[in-house]
Design an enzyme around this catalytic site. Structure first.
Site, short mmCIF file in Angstrom:
data_model
loop_
_atom_site.label_atom_id
_atom_site.label_comp_id
_atom_site.label_asym_id
_atom_site.label_seq_id
_atom_site.Cartn_x
_atom_site.Cartn_y
_atom_site.Cartn_z
N HIS A 104 -3.46 -5.54 1.26
CA HIS A 104 -2.78 -5.75 2.39
C HIS A 104 -2.59 -7.32 2.76
CE1 HIS A 104 -2.07 -1.85 3.95
NE2 HIS A 104 -3.36 -1.47 3.24
N CYS A 144 0.88 -1.30 -0.15
CA CYS A 144 0.04 0.16 -0.08
C CYS A 144 0.91 1.24 0.08
CB CYS A 144 -1.10 -0.02 1.21
SG CYS A 144 -2.17 1.15 0.93
N GLU A 164 -0.86 -8.60 5.03
CA GLU A 164 -0.70 -8.67 6.41
C GLU A 164 -1.97 -8.51 7.13
OE1 GLU A 164 -0.25 -5.97 4.91
OE2 GLU A 164 -0.83 -4.25 6.27
#
Lengths: 103, 237
Positions: B203, B86, B205
């Site tokens: 994302h 990002c 994560e």
């Protein structure tokens, strides 16, 4: 002492989503004839000994603008004394800038 | 094996990345402060999401001038794996380490929702454990994720297999309805010509544990770990 005034805008043809949103707002307020609203950035950079156009251009190319999507223009003027905006359209704002040497 | 996560002022996904790498994958992780000009002793670098330097000037632009970035650039030039997520992707674009630029989303909205992306290239350390055409589900959260490259550059990126991910529907079809931000050709992630630097807007994560609704993102980190271990094996052997 000289102030470089730089304006950075998206290149023609690059989608300006924020500009389109502002245009919608203007239309909503009745300014329906307004077209092609583009939003940019204005920067002032003050240097003790001025800056050559080549150096200013390099500064824009390397950092202040993204050459893939943006273009820029600039001019040099003596530093201005801060002016107070009174916010009423008809009134003269501030004082005339003093004539000074342009570096 | 030690993994580094860069922390810029305004990063806000740094701890999520550290958590996944340290607690979910059980790896040695070090946080790298943006003001530190050295990143010695790490095997991979992650540039996390957030709003580094408040996204002043342009998203990622000021962060790209951080003291740590010459070291990150040198690490990448020597073949080290670098992942930008990002805002980290935006930093890599502004640093000139990945091709292209980001515009504001064409829909005039900050987009925060789960999306599907299709793996387009397995030549990066982060995707070599995946298979081409594989569909992953993970969230996006950005206002400026509208990937842009001028025509000649776009052609180069596509011909040299630098497109790593494209936005797609749940069946893997790359269609305009699945494009959340107006990105050219649905591009969600690109890599460097050598493949070791990767940036993506979604994302991973935030999709690395069952409790978060998807573990697809974890595969990118597992792929990296397997890639590093295979290289180590070669060096030792």
């Amino acid at each position: 002492m000289a102030t470089v005034r730089i304006i950075v805008t998206l290149k023609p043809g690059i989608l300006d989503a924020a500009g389109q949103a502002v245009q919608q707002g203007l239309h909503a307020l009745g300014y329906e004839a307004v077209t092609n609203v583009r939003i940019g950035r204005y920067l002032e950079v003050t240097l003790p000994d001025g800056l050559s156009p080549q150096e200013t251009n390099e500064m824009c190319e390397r950092f202040l603008a993204n050459p893939l999507i943006e273009e820029w223009r600039f001019d040099v003027s003596p530093p201005r004394t801060p002016r107070v905006s009174r916010g009423s359209g008809g009134e003269a704002r501030g004082t005339k800038p003093e004539a000074r040497d342009i570096h | 094996m030690r993994l580094g996560v860069v922390v810029f002022p305004g990063s806000n996904c740094d701890r999520d990345c550290v958590h996944v790498l340290r607690h979910v994958l059980g790896r040695d992780v070090v946080e790298l402060w943006h003001g530190d000009p050295a990143i010695e002793g790490v095997d991979a670098v992650v540039l996390p999401g957030g709003f580094a330097y408040g996204d002043y000037l342009r998203a990622g632009a000021v962060a790209a001038t951080s003291p740590i970035m010459p070291a990150v650039r040198a690490f990448a030039a020597s073949g080290g794996p670098v992942l930008g997520i990002c805002n980290g992707f935006q930093v890599l674009l502004e640093a000139g380490m990945l091709p292209g630029a980001m515009l504001r989303n064409h829909v005039l909205k900050f987009q925060c929702k789960p999306v599907h992306i299709r793996v387009e290239s397995t030549r990066t350390p982060f995707t070599h454990g995946l298979r081409e055409g594989q569909v992953l589900r993970m969230p996006i959260a950005h206002g400026e994720g509208n990937y842009f490259a001028p025509d000649p550059l776009l052609a180069t990126i596509q011909e040299s297999e630098q497109v790593a991910f494209r936005y797609c529907d749940a069946h893997g079809r790359v269609v305009s309805e699945a494009n959340p931000n107006g990105s050219l050709n649905n591009i969600a992630g690109v890599c460097s010509p050598q493949g070791n630097v990767l940036g993506l807007m979604p994302h991973p994560e935030r999709a690395s544990e069952e409790v978060l609704g998807s573990t697809d993102g974890r595969m990118l980190f597992e792929s990296l770990v397997a890639w590093l271990e295979s290289r180590r094996a070669v060096v030792v052997g």
